[in-house]
Scaffold this motif. Structure first.
Motif, mmCIF file in Angstrom:
data_model
loop_
_atom_site.group_PDB
_atom_site.id
_atom_site.type_symbol
_atom_site.label_atom_id
_atom_site.label_comp_id
_atom_site.label_asym_id
_atom_site.label_seq_id
_atom_site.Cartn_x
_atom_site.Cartn_y
_atom_site.Cartn_z
ATOM 1 N N SER A 60 -16.421 26.693 -10.846
ATOM 2 C CA SER A 60 -15.579 25.552 -11.461
ATOM 3 C C SER A 60 -16.511 24.005 -11.913
ATOM 4 O O SER A 60 -17.144 23.692 -11.205
ATOM 5 N N TYR A 61 -15.811 23.519 -12.829
ATOM 6 C CA TYR A 61 -16.428 22.219 -13.192
ATOM 7 C C TYR A 61 -15.318 21.306 -13.802
ATOM 8 O O TYR A 61 -14.081 21.642 -14.365
ATOM 9 N N LEU A 62 -15.871 20.024 -13.762
ATOM 10 C CA LEU A 62 -14.866 19.033 -13.901
ATOM 11 C C LEU A 62 -15.374 18.122 -15.148
ATOM 12 O O LEU A 62 -16.625 18.115 -15.245
ATOM 13 N N ASN A 63 -14.651 18.114 -16.031
ATOM 14 C CA ASN A 63 -14.709 17.455 -17.404
ATOM 15 C C ASN A 63 -14.860 16.066 -16.904
ATOM 16 O O ASN A 63 -13.599 15.447 -16.624
ATOM 17 N N MET A 64 -15.710 14.911 -16.868
ATOM 18 C CA MET A 64 -15.956 13.855 -16.603
ATOM 19 C C MET A 64 -14.972 12.824 -17.653
ATOM 20 O O MET A 64 -14.675 11.762 -17.057
#
Length: 154
Positions: free
Chosen positions: A23-27
């Protein structure tokens, strides 16, 4: 970061992680996305999108952005979470000495996760376990946000 992330989005991503995804966070947007290894591999190999179903194409495009931009940051993975360690700390936190000893010994050796799950129901402490785990994951998400200078909202 332009938009704060909802803490619950990070916690949810940590809870549903698998061995085959990250999982990744779009900053910029505060959006959390989960990308499977298959989608990431397709993005890395720059495979034609036509070979994939419509629903998966957008995820492959997102995976390309994860690889090619600095807009995304990786969330904690299963090695960071280490659920066994959380179970162990929970067992040691149980006030009733008899149940504490039973629970602690039940998580040793093969089949630990199954025995643990069976025992939390047998000894009627499932609610306490889920509350404990929820608090640990919440604190983990808060710590991750602070370490990565990510603004969050409750």
């Amino acid at each position: 970061m332009n938009k704060p992330v909802k803490l619950s989005d990070i916690i949810d991503a940590i809870e549903i992680m698998t061995d085959e995804s990250s999982s990744y966070l779009n900053m910029k947007t505060g959006e959390v996305v989960m990308i499977t290894d298959e989608e990431m591999g397709a993005a890395e190999e720059d495979e034609p999108l036509e070979e994939y179903p419509e629903w998966q194409r957008e995820l492959i495009e997102t995976a390309k952005k994860v690889l090619e931009t600095e807009d995304y940051i990786s969330l904690p993975d299963k090695f960071d979470v280490h659920e066994y360690s959380i179970m162990e700390r929970f067992c040691l936190s149980i006030d009733d000495e008899k149940i504490r000893n039973i629970m602690y010994s039940s998580i040793k050796g093969s089949g630990a996760f199954r025995r643990f799950k069976d025992n939390i129901h047998e000894y009627d402490i499932a609610d306490e376990w889920y509350e404990y785990k929820s608090e640990v994951l919440k604190q983990m998400a808060i710590d991750w946000c602070k370490e990565n200078s990510v603004e969050y909202v409750q």
